[in-house]
Scaffold this motif. Structure first.
Motif, PDB file in Angstrom:
ATOM      1  N   LEU A  18      -6.290   1.163  -7.791  1.00  0.00           N
ATOM      2  CA  LEU A  18      -6.748   0.134  -6.191  1.00  0.00           C
ATOM      3  C   LEU A  18      -6.888  -0.784  -5.733  1.00  0.00           C
ATOM      4  CD1 LEU A  18      -9.383   2.918  -4.058  1.00  0.00           C
ATOM      5  CD2 LEU A  18      -9.611  -0.285  -4.404  1.00  0.00           C
ATOM      6  N   MET A  19      -6.768  -1.579  -6.830  1.00  0.00           N
ATOM      7  CA  MET A  19      -7.513  -3.304  -6.680  1.00  0.00           C
ATOM      8  C   MET A  19      -6.306  -3.717  -6.041  1.00  0.00           C
ATOM      9  SD  MET A  19      -9.932  -2.930 -10.095  1.00  0.00           S
ATOM     10  CE  MET A  19     -10.225  -4.570 -10.392  1.00  0.00           C
ATOM     11  N   ARG A  20      -5.064  -2.977  -6.677  1.00  0.00           N
ATOM     12  CA  ARG A  20      -3.495  -4.225  -6.570  1.00  0.00           C
ATOM     13  C   ARG A  20      -3.193  -3.792  -4.753  1.00  0.00           C
ATOM     14  NH1 ARG A  20      -2.615  -2.515 -11.625  1.00  0.00           N
ATOM     15  NH2 ARG A  20      -3.055  -4.578 -13.036  1.00  0.00           N
ATOM     16  N   ALA A  21      -3.179  -2.286  -4.545  1.00  0.00           N
ATOM     17  CA  ALA A  21      -3.390  -1.390  -3.104  1.00  0.00           C
ATOM     18  C   ALA A  21      -3.743  -2.437  -2.085  1.00  0.00           C
ATOM     19  CB  ALA A  21      -3.090  -0.689  -3.143  1.00  0.00           C
ATOM     20  N   ARG A  22      -5.050  -2.501  -2.133  1.00  0.00           N
ATOM     21  CA  ARG A  22      -6.252  -2.884  -1.503  1.00  0.00           C
ATOM     22  C   ARG A  22      -6.918  -4.506  -2.306  1.00  0.00           C
ATOM     23  NH1 ARG A  22      -7.335   0.187   3.057  1.00  0.00           N
ATOM     24  NH2 ARG A  22      -6.848   1.884   2.635  1.00  0.00           N
ATOM     25  N   PRO A  23      -6.430  -5.573  -2.361  1.00  0.00           N
ATOM     26  CA  PRO A  23      -6.822  -6.233  -2.686  1.00  0.00           C
ATOM     27  C   PRO A  23      -7.898  -7.377  -2.137  1.00  0.00           C
ATOM     28  CG  PRO A  23      -3.949  -7.050  -2.183  1.00  0.00           C
ATOM     29  CD  PRO A  23      -4.943  -5.832  -1.817  1.00  0.00           C
ATOM     30  N   LEU A  24      -7.983  -7.521  -0.874  1.00  0.00           N
ATOM     31  CA  LEU A  24      -8.705  -7.815  -0.479  1.00  0.00           C
ATOM     32  C   LEU A  24     -10.277  -7.543  -0.437  1.00  0.00           C
ATOM     33  CD1 LEU A  24      -9.680 -10.459   1.973  1.00  0.00           C
ATOM     34  CD2 LEU A  24     -10.146  -8.774   3.483  1.00  0.00           C
ATOM     35  N   ALA A  25     -10.806  -8.275  -0.994  1.00  0.00           N
ATOM     36  CA  ALA A  25     -11.859  -8.015  -2.021  1.00  0.00           C
ATOM     37  C   ALA A  25     -13.190  -8.780  -1.833  1.00  0.00           C
ATOM     38  CB  ALA A  25     -12.175  -7.928  -3.283  1.00  0.00           C
ATOM     39  N   THR A  26     -13.906  -8.022  -1.441  1.00  0.00           N
ATOM     40  CA  THR A  26     -15.639  -8.943  -0.453  1.00  0.00           C
ATOM     41  C   THR A  26     -16.412  -9.411  -2.428  1.00  0.00           C
ATOM     42  OG1 THR A  26     -16.469  -7.385   0.646  1.00  0.00           O
ATOM     43  CG2 THR A  26     -18.333  -9.074   0.530  1.00  0.00           C
ATOM     44  N   LEU A  27     -15.940 -10.712  -2.640  1.00  0.00           N
ATOM     45  CA  LEU A  27     -16.761 -11.363  -3.344  1.00  0.00           C
ATOM     46  C   LEU A  27     -18.329 -11.758  -2.918  1.00  0.00           C
ATOM     47  CD1 LEU A  27     -16.247 -11.990  -6.095  1.00  0.00           C
ATOM     48  CD2 LEU A  27     -15.942 -14.667  -5.615  1.00  0.00           C
ATOM     49  N   VAL A  28     -19.244 -11.077  -4.259  1.00  0.00           N
ATOM     50  CA  VAL A  28     -20.771 -11.928  -3.775  1.00  0.00           C
ATOM     51  C   VAL A  28     -21.385 -12.354  -5.270  1.00  0.00           C
ATOM     52  CG1 VAL A  28     -22.847 -10.720  -3.703  1.00  0.00           C
ATOM     53  CG2 VAL A  28     -20.642  -9.914  -2.544  1.00  0.00           C
ATOM     54  N   THR A  29     -21.942 -13.998  -4.874  1.00  0.00           N
ATOM     55  CA  THR A  29     -22.251 -14.513  -5.862  1.00  0.00           C
ATOM     56  C   THR A  29     -23.545 -15.242  -5.443  1.00  0.00           C
ATOM     57  OG1 THR A  29     -21.020 -15.595  -4.589  1.00  0.00           O
ATOM     58  CG2 THR A  29     -19.973 -15.336  -6.032  1.00  0.00           C
ATOM     59  N   LEU A  30     -24.078 -14.965  -6.919  1.00  0.00           N
ATOM     60  CA  LEU A  30     -25.886 -15.807  -6.054  1.00  0.00           C
ATOM     61  C   LEU A  30     -25.769 -17.496  -6.569  1.00  0.00           C
ATOM     62  CD1 LEU A  30     -28.527 -15.557  -6.242  1.00  0.00           C
ATOM     63  CD2 LEU A  30     -28.324 -15.197  -8.865  1.00  0.00           C
ATOM     64  N   SER A  31     -26.374 -18.101  -5.744  1.00  0.00           N
ATOM     65  CA  SER A  31     -26.530 -19.414  -5.473  1.00  0.00           C
ATOM     66  C   SER A  31     -27.990 -19.372  -5.588  1.00  0.00           C
ATOM     67  CB  SER A  31     -26.054 -20.346  -4.716  1.00  0.00           C
ATOM     68  OG  SER A  31     -26.845 -19.866  -3.757  1.00  0.00           O
ATOM     69  N   ASP A  32     -28.728 -20.511  -6.025  1.00  0.00           N
ATOM     70  CA  ASP A  32     -29.590 -21.064  -5.751  1.00  0.00           C
ATOM     71  C   ASP A  32     -30.638 -20.837  -4.450  1.00  0.00           C
ATOM     72  OD1 ASP A  32     -30.391 -21.516  -7.760  1.00  0.00           O
ATOM     73  OD2 ASP A  32     -29.918 -24.102  -8.240  1.00  0.00           O
ATOM     74  N   SER A  33     -30.053 -20.426  -3.262  1.00  0.00           N
ATOM     75  CA  SER A  33     -30.117 -20.284  -2.433  1.00  0.00           C
ATOM     76  C   SER A  33     -30.225 -19.043  -1.377  1.00  0.00           C
ATOM     77  CB  SER A  33     -29.734 -21.021  -0.836  1.00  0.00           C
ATOM     78  OG  SER A  33     -28.251 -20.917  -0.720  1.00  0.00           O
ATOM     79  N   GLY A  34     -29.917 -17.794  -2.469  1.00  0.00           N
ATOM     80  CA  GLY A  34     -29.557 -16.439  -2.796  1.00  0.00           C
ATOM     81  C   GLY A  34     -28.128 -15.801  -2.727  1.00  0.00           C
ATOM     82  N   PHE A  35     -27.674 -14.736  -2.054  1.00  0.00           N
ATOM     83  CA  PHE A  35     -26.786 -14.148  -1.803  1.00  0.00           C
ATOM     84  C   PHE A  35     -25.965 -14.810  -1.416  1.00  0.00           C
ATOM     85  CE2 PHE A  35     -29.500 -11.184  -4.442  1.00  0.00           C
ATOM     86  CZ  PHE A  35     -28.930 -10.837  -5.639  1.00  0.00           C
ATOM     87  N   THR A  36     -23.995 -15.155  -1.240  1.00  0.00           N
ATOM     88  CA  THR A  36     -23.038 -15.801  -0.529  1.00  0.00           C
ATOM     89  C   THR A  36     -21.900 -14.108  -0.944  1.00  0.00           C
ATOM     90  OG1 THR A  36     -23.701 -17.567  -0.860  1.00  0.00           O
ATOM     91  CG2 THR A  36     -21.714 -17.049  -0.110  1.00  0.00           C
ATOM     92  N   ALA A  37     -21.863 -13.964   0.120  1.00  0.00           N
ATOM     93  CA  ALA A  37     -20.752 -12.736   0.429  1.00  0.00           C
ATOM     94  C   ALA A  37     -19.258 -13.649   0.881  1.00  0.00           C
ATOM     95  CB  ALA A  37     -20.755 -11.426   0.673  1.00  0.00           C
ATOM     96  N   ASN A  38     -18.157 -13.912   0.324  1.00  0.00           N
ATOM     97  CA  ASN A  38     -16.752 -14.073   0.767  1.00  0.00           C
ATOM     98  C   ASN A  38     -16.019 -13.121   0.711  1.00  0.00           C
ATOM     99  OD1 ASN A  38     -16.868 -17.040   0.715  1.00  0.00           O
ATOM    100  ND2 ASN A  38     -18.261 -16.937  -1.020  1.00  0.00           N
ATOM    101  N   HIS A  39     -15.500 -12.625   1.391  1.00  0.00           N
ATOM    102  CA  HIS A  39     -13.794 -11.784   1.217  1.00  0.00           C
ATOM    103  C   HIS A  39     -12.346 -12.749   1.160  1.00  0.00           C
ATOM    104  CE1 HIS A  39     -16.427  -9.935   3.825  1.00  0.00           C
ATOM    105  NE2 HIS A  39     -17.100 -11.017   4.542  1.00  0.00           N
TER     106      HIS A  39
END
Length: 219
Positions: A18-39
């Motif tokens: 599934l990951m290879r078939a649908r490679p556009l992931a939502t990447l959620v990370t933590l910084s000092d200012s809070g959570f960030t989501a990148n696609h």
């Protein structure tokens, strides 16, 4: 993620597919200012075992690589096919009327720590692999070498690579497993008759489930 046992999918090969078939992931990370989501479109690799590795790149202007907290885990979410499930799909609607709408879908959550890479050779190899993979279905695939070398070098200087060694891999295949067999068959038929490729893909996934499920609903 709320994950009843009957919706859990734990086979790495199925999750990686599934990951290879649908490679556009939502990447959620933590910084000092809070959570960030990148696609971000990601490359899924089978090793290191048991869960594999993800690789991708972001714009150098993206603050993610500077602000990411190195002591925190990142979460990559891959979304598979999804479809609305109408109560009209269920034979139980005619029998008891005790049915409600729901949504069927498949998702994968991959967790691990990020390592950022700025090496131009590493970046070129990653971009080449990603390009080759996504251009492969085209009649005349575009190659990195089709562009002028100075231009490619400039583009590579504007990105930062990363890899995520997957520490945990979780799959949720919510495909009406909590309904009796007659209702599941009704869902397959209803989705095949519904418009849109996503509905048919969910129907195919439901049809391909192993016959390990019990006929009766489960809590």
């Amino acid at each position: 993620m709320y994950l009843p046992a009957y919706f859990e999918e734990s086979r790495s090969d199925v999750l990686h597919a599934l990951m290879r078939a649908r490679p556009l992931a939502t990447l959620v990370t933590l910084s000092d200012s809070g959570f960030t989501a990148n696609h971000i479109p990601l490359e899924t690799l089978p090793e290191p075992l048991p869960h594999g590795m993800l690789r991708g790149h972001i714009a150098r202007a993206n603050p993610l690589w500077r602000e990411y907290r190195a002591d925190s885990q990142a979460l990559a979410i891959f979304h598979g096919p999804q479809a609305y499930i109408s109560p009209s799909f269920y034979p139980a609607k005619q029998e008891t009327g005790e049915v409600v709408p729901t949504w069927d879908y498949a998702v994968v959550h991959a967790r691990g720590t990020l390592r950022f890479v700025q090496d131009s050779i590493w970046l070129r190899a990653l971009v080449s692999r990603l390009t080759d993979a996504h251009e492969a279905p085209r009649h005349m695939p575009w190659k990195i070498d089709d562009a002028p070398p100075p231009y490619i070098e400039k583009m590579l200087s504007l990105i930062v690579g990363f890899e995520l060694s997957i520490a945990s891999l979780t799959g949720k295949w919510k495909l009406s497993q909590n309904h009796p067999a007659a209702n599941r068959r009704g869902v397959v038929k209803g989705l095949r008759d519904a418009p849109g490729a996503e509905s048919r893909q969910v129907a195919d996934m439901l049809s391909s489930l192993e016959d390990e499920r019990q006929d009766g609903p489960r809590d």
